[in-house]
Design a protein around this motif. Sequence first.
Motif, PDB file in Angstrom:
ATOM      1  N   LEU A 194       0.796  -1.227   0.000  1.00 14.01           N
ATOM      2  CA  LEU A 194       0.000   0.000   0.000  1.00 14.01           C
ATOM      3  C   LEU A 194       0.829   1.277   0.000  1.00 14.01           C
ATOM      4  O   LEU A 194       0.268   2.363  -0.096  1.00 14.01           O
ATOM      5  N   LYS A 195       2.128   1.172   0.127  1.00  7.26           N
ATOM      6  CA  LYS A 195       2.958   2.372   0.119  1.00  7.26           C
ATOM      7  C   LYS A 195       2.874   3.042  -1.253  1.00  7.26           C
ATOM      8  O   LYS A 195       3.016   2.404  -2.285  1.00  7.26           O
ATOM      9  N   GLY A 196       2.650   4.361  -1.226  1.00 10.75           N
ATOM     10  CA  GLY A 196       2.512   5.107  -2.473  1.00 10.75           C
ATOM     11  C   GLY A 196       1.086   5.196  -2.980  1.00 10.75           C
ATOM     12  O   GLY A 196       0.815   5.873  -3.971  1.00 10.75           O
ATOM     13  N   TYR A 197       0.165   4.513  -2.307  1.00 11.86           N
ATOM     14  CA  TYR A 197      -1.246   4.563  -2.696  1.00 11.86           C
ATOM     15  C   TYR A 197      -1.986   5.671  -1.953  1.00 11.86           C
ATOM     16  O   TYR A 197      -1.523   6.196  -0.950  1.00 11.86           O
ATOM     17  N   LYS A 198      -3.154   6.004  -2.489  1.00  6.17           N
ATOM     18  CA  LYS A 198      -4.114   6.863  -1.791  1.00  6.17           C
ATOM     19  C   LYS A 198      -5.326   6.011  -1.423  1.00  6.17           C
ATOM     20  O   LYS A 198      -5.550   4.960  -2.021  1.00  6.17           O
ATOM     21  N   TYR A 199      -6.102   6.460  -0.454  1.00  2.00           N
ATOM     22  CA  TYR A 199      -7.220   5.646   0.003  1.00  2.00           C
ATOM     23  C   TYR A 199      -8.456   6.498   0.249  1.00  2.00           C
ATOM     24  O   TYR A 199      -8.382   7.711   0.468  1.00  2.00           O
ATOM     25  N   LYS A 200      -9.597   5.831   0.212  1.00  2.00           N
ATOM     26  CA  LYS A 200     -10.871   6.425   0.633  1.00  2.00           C
ATOM     27  C   LYS A 200     -11.767   5.309   1.118  1.00  2.00           C
ATOM     28  O   LYS A 200     -11.791   4.217   0.530  1.00  2.00           O
ATOM     29  N   ARG A 201     -12.518   5.580   2.164  1.00  4.56           N
ATOM     30  CA  ARG A 201     -13.460   4.595   2.707  1.00  4.56           C
ATOM     31  C   ARG A 201     -14.850   4.846   2.139  1.00  4.56           C
ATOM     32  O   ARG A 201     -15.366   5.955   2.195  1.00  4.56           O
ATOM     33  N   PHE A 202     -15.450   3.793   1.576  1.00  4.93           N
ATOM     34  CA  PHE A 202     -16.811   3.845   1.050  1.00  4.93           C
ATOM     35  C   PHE A 202     -17.720   2.976   1.905  1.00  4.93           C
ATOM     36  O   PHE A 202     -17.303   1.925   2.396  1.00  4.93           O
ATOM     37  N   SER A 203     -18.948   3.393   2.066  1.00  6.56           N
ATOM     38  CA  SER A 203     -19.958   2.540   2.682  1.00  6.56           C
ATOM     39  C   SER A 203     -20.373   1.479   1.677  1.00  6.56           C
ATOM     40  O   SER A 203     -20.658   1.787   0.512  1.00  6.56           O
ATOM     41  N   CYS A 204     -20.404   0.227   2.114  1.00  2.91           N
ATOM     42  CA  CYS A 204     -20.809  -0.868   1.210  1.00  2.91           C
ATOM     43  C   CYS A 204     -22.215  -0.631   0.665  1.00  2.91           C
ATOM     44  O   CYS A 204     -22.471  -0.802  -0.532  1.00  2.91           O
ATOM     45  N   ASP A 205     -23.131  -0.223   1.536  1.00  5.14           N
ATOM     46  CA  ASP A 205     -24.512  -0.017   1.117  1.00  5.14           C
ATOM     47  C   ASP A 205     -24.625   1.127   0.121  1.00  5.14           C
ATOM     48  O   ASP A 205     -25.377   1.046  -0.863  1.00  5.14           O
ATOM     49  N   GLU A 206     -23.889   2.214   0.350  1.00  7.36           N
ATOM     50  CA  GLU A 206     -23.963   3.352  -0.560  1.00  7.36           C
ATOM     51  C   GLU A 206     -23.375   3.008  -1.925  1.00  7.36           C
ATOM     52  O   GLU A 206     -23.903   3.408  -2.963  1.00  7.36           O
ATOM     53  N   LEU A 207     -22.270   2.254  -1.931  1.00  7.42           N
ATOM     54  CA  LEU A 207     -21.667   1.864  -3.205  1.00  7.42           C
ATOM     55  C   LEU A 207     -22.593   0.930  -3.968  1.00  7.42           C
ATOM     56  O   LEU A 207     -22.775   1.072  -5.187  1.00  7.42           O
ATOM     57  N   ARG A 208     -23.192  -0.013  -3.273  1.00  8.81           N
ATOM     58  CA  ARG A 208     -24.170  -0.900  -3.913  1.00  8.81           C
ATOM     59  C   ARG A 208     -25.282  -0.073  -4.560  1.00  8.81           C
ATOM     60  O   ARG A 208     -25.720  -0.335  -5.682  1.00  8.81           O
ATOM     61  N   SER A 209     -25.753   0.949  -3.813  1.00  6.69           N
ATOM     62  CA  SER A 209     -26.851   1.775  -4.290  1.00  6.69           C
ATOM     63  C   SER A 209     -26.474   2.519  -5.571  1.00  6.69           C
ATOM     64  O   SER A 209     -27.272   2.621  -6.503  1.00  6.69           O
ATOM     65  N   LEU A 210     -25.240   3.037  -5.630  1.00  6.47           N
ATOM     66  CA  LEU A 210     -24.796   3.771  -6.811  1.00  6.47           C
ATOM     67  C   LEU A 210     -24.693   2.870  -8.035  1.00  6.47           C
ATOM     68  O   LEU A 210     -24.861   3.333  -9.171  1.00  6.47           O
ATOM     69  N   LEU A 211     -24.428   1.603  -7.827  1.00  8.11           N
ATOM     70  CA  LEU A 211     -24.246   0.659  -8.932  1.00  8.11           C
ATOM     71  C   LEU A 211     -25.543  -0.039  -9.323  1.00  8.11           C
ATOM     72  O   LEU A 211     -25.537  -0.890 -10.213  1.00  8.11           O
TER      73      LEU A 211
END
Length: 513
Positions: free
Chosen positions: A226-243
Amino acid sequence: MKRNNPIPEKNNDEIEIVTGEVIEQDEMEKSVNVNNLYFGSFVTKSNDLIQKTKYSLPRTEQKILFMLLSKIDQKKDKDPSKTYTLTFSEFSKLTGVNALDPGYINYLKDTVQSLERRDFWVVLPDGRYKSMSWLDRGTVVDTRDKTISIRFNRDLWPQVAQLTSNYTSYSIEYLLMMKSTYSMRVYEIILSYDNGNRNYGYNNGLVFEPVTEEILKKFPDMRGELKGYKYKRFSCDELRSLLSVPTPEERGRGKRKNSEEPAKYSREKTLNEKYPTYYDFDKHVLKPAKKEINEMTDLWVEYIPVRVKGTRKYEYLYFFIKYKTKDEMKGVRAFHDANAGPDGEIPKKPRKQKRKNVGFAAAETSSAPLPDEILGMTYVMARHEIENRTEYFSYEKKLVSDEKNIISDILTYTSKLLTNRKKSDQAAEALEALNRIIKNNGSLKYWILGMCEKFRDMLQKATEKKSAQYYRVVVYNEIIENSAATVMAGQRKAEMLDGKGAIKLDLSVFDDV
């Protein structure tokens, strides 16, 4: 992604839209990190259109929409009623259908009409939902000039043209070769939350941020990767909803009387209905998306699901991204060139012949990890897979009758645990733990022998009969929380079976002299 100004640290519902000048083509290209290897045309959308809409289009319709969006000139196109043209040749390349086929025209008309009738939901600032279609009605198919004339919905226009800020641009060619419509959607969602190389000096969780030491401590097994990466936390339910397509309740909320919506759309299942468990969601959505994004785009993507302490359900997904180097992008270019025809067309690959026996073959060696497919097997097939990893037949004759019965029961409990679709999160967690044991010990031999010792001791001390469910819980807890002690007990048992840990008596002293 391109933003003209930083966004103040606010809640999701309070994000301000910063205005500025209409983007130029060269500015749009700068916002796309392709390391000087520009692929085709660009798709540009407002971030609100990406992040606050709920829809799922079939792959073909998604690609047609992307092609239309790529034809918008952000600087010059100001008329929302402007007509955009797709040629029959472009349609054939997008769909893989031969224009000479007898049913080509009917297929073309049905596909375009289907896209015309697709709608999606936009969340308004006050929390209400607004139903919106992608295209305006009245598409013209000209069989003489071999063109399709299409207009965007006027309500959609401010979200796709004359954009000034808070937008995302990306190469259309990345997406046209993708087989999964979810891959396309996940890619644009990820990009919409990234500021590229720009650092606006805020840290609020709204966008991707550089991986910190705190994050590395949270995922110690991934520290090196993971060194050199960027991150963001998503809610599983919200991501499911968007898809997902809108729920029946959401569709009904804005439905007009005498709606022309075809019956087939009202039967479309939401993502939660298609893939109700995390295992299904991961297998059919996340894993294909990760594979295609890593192969075909400018991003490296990784994700890790997490639970809240005290719960079994995966609540969040940590996404990690890193832009590819110039040399790595040459590999992407080579991949696209190798998988497309000389004129950019992608030939249809012949369908593989189905095997008569659909069952999964057992692994050739006991050191092979248990396959992900085991979670969808019958428990009998799963039991055979697990038994193979325990090397059972190599020491079966050395066991006493009670030990054989105990191991048989443990294999059954474990296989039913892994194939329990109602508790798929537990099953996936147990599978991961078992494969970790295999990786560390070469097989499940020591684990099963240790479990045998554990159960024999437990049964000897039992004062009442326990249910099969009780023993399955015991197996699960031992797999997840106590595997090291179980393996050590199994190693001692294996030594005894091999005679290394037993006291051997020298009976020669009783021989006749």
